[in-house]
Design a protein around this motif. Structure first.
Motif, PDB file in Angstrom:
ATOM      1  N   LYS A 228      45.823  20.915  17.037  1.00  0.00           N
ATOM      2  CA  LYS A 228      44.711  20.221  16.277  1.00  0.00           C
ATOM      3  C   LYS A 228      44.800  18.730  16.025  1.00  0.00           C
ATOM      4  O   LYS A 228      43.627  17.999  16.291  1.00  0.00           O
ATOM      5  CB  LYS A 228      44.552  20.947  14.805  1.00  0.00           C
ATOM      6  CG  LYS A 228      43.219  20.618  13.951  1.00  0.00           C
ATOM      7  CD  LYS A 228      43.198  21.362  12.438  1.00  0.00           C
ATOM      8  CE  LYS A 228      42.366  20.237  11.814  1.00  0.00           C
ATOM      9  NZ  LYS A 228      42.458  20.528  10.339  1.00  0.00           N
ATOM     10  N   ILE A 229      45.881  18.412  15.540  1.00  0.00           N
ATOM     11  CA  ILE A 229      45.992  17.015  15.484  1.00  0.00           C
ATOM     12  C   ILE A 229      45.794  16.081  16.721  1.00  0.00           C
ATOM     13  O   ILE A 229      45.039  15.353  16.964  1.00  0.00           O
ATOM     14  CB  ILE A 229      47.413  16.533  14.961  1.00  0.00           C
ATOM     15  CG1 ILE A 229      47.772  17.311  13.526  1.00  0.00           C
ATOM     16  CG2 ILE A 229      47.826  15.134  14.823  1.00  0.00           C
ATOM     17  CD1 ILE A 229      49.095  17.383  13.114  1.00  0.00           C
ATOM     18  N   LYS A 230      46.177  16.661  17.954  1.00  0.00           N
ATOM     19  CA  LYS A 230      46.206  16.189  19.158  1.00  0.00           C
ATOM     20  C   LYS A 230      44.612  15.950  19.437  1.00  0.00           C
ATOM     21  O   LYS A 230      44.401  14.922  19.952  1.00  0.00           O
ATOM     22  CB  LYS A 230      46.983  16.890  20.283  1.00  0.00           C
ATOM     23  CG  LYS A 230      46.895  15.936  21.658  1.00  0.00           C
ATOM     24  CD  LYS A 230      47.625  16.791  22.675  1.00  0.00           C
ATOM     25  CE  LYS A 230      47.492  16.172  23.927  1.00  0.00           C
ATOM     26  NZ  LYS A 230      46.275  16.076  24.414  1.00  0.00           N
ATOM     27  N   SER A 231      43.940  17.104  19.160  1.00  0.00           N
ATOM     28  CA  SER A 231      42.399  16.853  19.555  1.00  0.00           C
ATOM     29  C   SER A 231      41.546  16.027  18.593  1.00  0.00           C
ATOM     30  O   SER A 231      40.710  15.233  19.226  1.00  0.00           O
ATOM     31  CB  SER A 231      41.695  18.344  19.606  1.00  0.00           C
ATOM     32  OG  SER A 231      41.547  18.625  18.229  1.00  0.00           O
ATOM     33  N   VAL A 232      42.377  15.890  17.480  1.00  0.00           N
ATOM     34  CA  VAL A 232      41.467  14.802  16.701  1.00  0.00           C
ATOM     35  C   VAL A 232      41.463  13.326  17.314  1.00  0.00           C
ATOM     36  O   VAL A 232      40.886  12.440  17.339  1.00  0.00           O
ATOM     37  CB  VAL A 232      41.889  14.844  15.286  1.00  0.00           C
ATOM     38  CG1 VAL A 232      41.328  13.792  14.354  1.00  0.00           C
ATOM     39  CG2 VAL A 232      41.588  16.200  14.544  1.00  0.00           C
ATOM     40  N   TRP A 233      43.108  13.029  17.659  1.00  0.00           N
ATOM     41  CA  TRP A 233      43.502  11.670  17.998  1.00  0.00           C
ATOM     42  C   TRP A 233      42.467  11.588  19.407  1.00  0.00           C
ATOM     43  O   TRP A 233      42.051  10.440  19.542  1.00  0.00           O
ATOM     44  CB  TRP A 233      45.015  11.653  18.376  1.00  0.00           C
ATOM     45  CG  TRP A 233      45.740  11.258  17.061  1.00  0.00           C
ATOM     46  CD1 TRP A 233      46.777  12.061  16.794  1.00  0.00           C
ATOM     47  CD2 TRP A 233      45.607  10.201  16.500  1.00  0.00           C
ATOM     48  NE1 TRP A 233      47.305  11.418  15.537  1.00  0.00           N
ATOM     49  CE2 TRP A 233      46.475  10.151  15.331  1.00  0.00           C
ATOM     50  CE3 TRP A 233      44.785   8.922  16.489  1.00  0.00           C
ATOM     51  CZ2 TRP A 233      46.568   9.054  14.161  1.00  0.00           C
ATOM     52  CZ3 TRP A 233      44.838   8.052  15.311  1.00  0.00           C
ATOM     53  CH2 TRP A 233      45.768   8.122  14.523  1.00  0.00           C
ATOM     54  N   ASP A 234      42.343  12.550  20.208  1.00  0.00           N
ATOM     55  CA  ASP A 234      41.656  12.357  21.645  1.00  0.00           C
ATOM     56  C   ASP A 234      40.370  11.919  21.163  1.00  0.00           C
ATOM     57  O   ASP A 234      39.984  11.058  21.899  1.00  0.00           O
ATOM     58  CB  ASP A 234      41.710  13.784  22.333  1.00  0.00           C
ATOM     59  CG  ASP A 234      43.274  14.034  22.905  1.00  0.00           C
ATOM     60  OD1 ASP A 234      43.847  13.210  22.883  1.00  0.00           O
ATOM     61  OD2 ASP A 234      43.512  15.036  23.429  1.00  0.00           O
ATOM     62  N   ARG A 235      39.628  12.590  20.445  1.00  0.00           N
ATOM     63  CA  ARG A 235      38.283  12.267  19.925  1.00  0.00           C
ATOM     64  C   ARG A 235      38.205  10.942  19.428  1.00  0.00           C
ATOM     65  O   ARG A 235      37.586  10.197  19.746  1.00  0.00           O
ATOM     66  CB  ARG A 235      37.826  13.152  18.936  1.00  0.00           C
ATOM     67  CG  ARG A 235      36.450  13.438  19.019  1.00  0.00           C
ATOM     68  CD  ARG A 235      35.950  14.859  18.342  1.00  0.00           C
ATOM     69  NE  ARG A 235      36.071  14.778  16.822  1.00  0.00           N
ATOM     70  CZ  ARG A 235      36.705  15.624  16.207  1.00  0.00           C
ATOM     71  NH1 ARG A 235      37.226  16.727  16.940  1.00  0.00           N
ATOM     72  NH2 ARG A 235      36.984  15.522  14.986  1.00  0.00           N
ATOM     73  N   LEU A 236      39.208  10.561  18.514  1.00  0.00           N
ATOM     74  CA  LEU A 236      39.200   9.006  17.736  1.00  0.00           C
ATOM     75  C   LEU A 236      39.479   7.944  19.026  1.00  0.00           C
ATOM     76  O   LEU A 236      38.849   6.836  18.850  1.00  0.00           O
ATOM     77  CB  LEU A 236      40.226   9.010  16.859  1.00  0.00           C
ATOM     78  CG  LEU A 236      39.757   9.702  15.436  1.00  0.00           C
ATOM     79  CD1 LEU A 236      41.135   9.844  14.681  1.00  0.00           C
ATOM     80  CD2 LEU A 236      38.869   9.169  14.799  1.00  0.00           C
ATOM     81  N   GLN A 237      40.316   8.320  20.013  1.00  0.00           N
ATOM     82  CA  GLN A 237      40.162   7.290  21.088  1.00  0.00           C
ATOM     83  C   GLN A 237      39.012   6.735  21.758  1.00  0.00           C
ATOM     84  O   GLN A 237      38.892   5.707  22.283  1.00  0.00           O
ATOM     85  CB  GLN A 237      41.173   7.900  22.137  1.00  0.00           C
ATOM     86  CG  GLN A 237      42.307   8.656  21.881  1.00  0.00           C
ATOM     87  CD  GLN A 237      43.521   7.892  21.926  1.00  0.00           C
ATOM     88  OE1 GLN A 237      43.571   6.890  22.662  1.00  0.00           O
ATOM     89  NE2 GLN A 237      44.607   8.181  21.077  1.00  0.00           N
TER      90      GLN A 237
END
Ligand SMILES: [Zn+2]
Length: 372
Positions: free
Chosen positions: A246-255
């Protein structure tokens, strides 16, 4: 205490003794409470030694944390006593210094959830009140508070909040006000904490905004331009491991978004722990549509929690307490039900929930806060 409350309390305690005493949930509560207390205590005493806190202030903070943890045990189902949370030796040691806390945890209400008190300690010793400094220190403490379950696996401390928020005025971006989401397990227990905050602790305009949100699903007032609010999910190591995907996917979106201040702060603190920028929920957006939220998402998620649960309320309440000129500029709406009538609903629910859980209410609701 009336008879009904007494018998409900006795019944709950008995049932607890036979059925639930050894349940995993009780064990996690006990370990979380104990770990939270001793982590906070050692942090407070080293801050006193370093001259960042006075002895009196440090001991008032610790008493408040001890009281709220023991109080949470009193309203838990089954009741969890101080003797379960602390060892015999710890009780002997603490009750010499803080006898009144052990008595008042069963008669007086706390004014804040435990993690909010800890956040208050951290921000009061930070000379700059810079977001990076305060949040970095809070992350360090959160990292130390994971507990182990029966199978020996690490799990998060139940007294740690999920979300931290920070707000400030455009005109003074370095003066930050912090808040944490309500850290308390159980539906009724969470309601009790939100109602305490509304009826006693928060700035009256924030309490009113929460009541209007609940009753009308509308905003109570508009903020003047220039109020900003950031929020972050805070993860302990155990929780970060479980929620890695979940954390990884939020970071990917924020990039792919514009790099904002909340993003910069999270990145700068990566070496201390896991803090992930979080857009406001639909409820915060309804209550405070004039605030500039960072990150600012168009698809505000629809929270399942009730108005008042979010970290934003706490930090905005602090901002209003410290900025009388903003309070004067609030553009208030009118509703059929007055603020007093709306607040009465909360106060009635608070009393009702406490009675249902068999809490010893005296003639009127009493609060425990040594710092007032
Ligand atoms: Zn929210």
């Amino acid at each position: 205490m009336d008879e009904r409350a007494e018998s409900s309390r006795a019944r709950r305690k008995r049932m607890g003794d036979f059925l639930q005493r050894n349940s995993t949930q009780v064990q996690i509560f006990v370990k979380s409470g104990n770990k939270f207390l001793w982590t906070a205590r050692s942090f407070i005493s080293s801050s006193v030694q370093e001259g960042k806190l006075t002895q009196d202030k440090g001991s008032a903070y610790f008493k408040e944390i001890l009281h709220v943890i023991l109080f949470c045990g009193q309203i838990n189902n089954p009741i969890i006593t101080p003797e379960e949370i602390l060892t015999e030796e710890e009780i002997r040691q603490l009750s010499k210094k803080y006898r009144d806390v052990f008595q008042k945890c069963a008669t007086h209400l706390p004014t804040h959830p435990p993690y909010t008190v800890l956040l208050d300690v951290v921000s009061s010793i930070s000379s700059s009140r810079k977001a990076e400094e305060v949040l970095g220190c809070l992350l360090g403490l959160t990292n130390e508070m994971d507990v182990t379950n029966d199978e020996g696996g690490k799990c998060e401390n139940i007294f740690v909040s999920t979300v931290i928020s920070c707000c400030y005025l455009d005109s003074s971006a370095n003066t930050n006000y912090f808040g944490a989401s309500v850290s308390c397990r159980g539906r009724k227990q969470k309601q009790i904490m939100i109602d305490i905050l509304c009826c006693h602790t928060w700035h009256k305009d924030i309490s009113w905004a929460v009541c209007v949100g609940n009753t009308y699903n509308k905003k109570a007032f508009g903020f003047p331009v220039g109020v900003r609010s950031m929020a972050f999910n805070i993860y302990s190591p155990a929780k970060a491991t479980i929620q890695k995907e979940k954390i990884k996917s939020v970071w990917d979106r924020l990039q792919h978004c514009l790099m904002t201040r909340s993003y910069e702060i999270s990145k700068a603190l990566e070496q201390y722990g896991t803090l992930v920028p979080k857009a406001p929920c639909m409820k915060c957006f309804t209550m405070f549509p004039d605030i500039y939220f960072d990150p600012h998402s168009q698809d505000h998620c629809n929270g399942q929690w009730e108005y008042g649960n979010c970290a934003e309320c706490e930090s905005l309440s602090q901002l209003l307490y410290s900025n009388q000129q903003i309070v004067k500029l609030l553009d208030r709406e009118t509703f059929q039900l007055t603020p007093k009538m709306l607040l009465k609903v909360k106060c009635d629910r608070l009393e009702c929930n406490l009675r249902e859980l068999g809490f010893r209410l005296l003639n009127k609701i009493l609060y425990y806060n040594d710092q007032e």
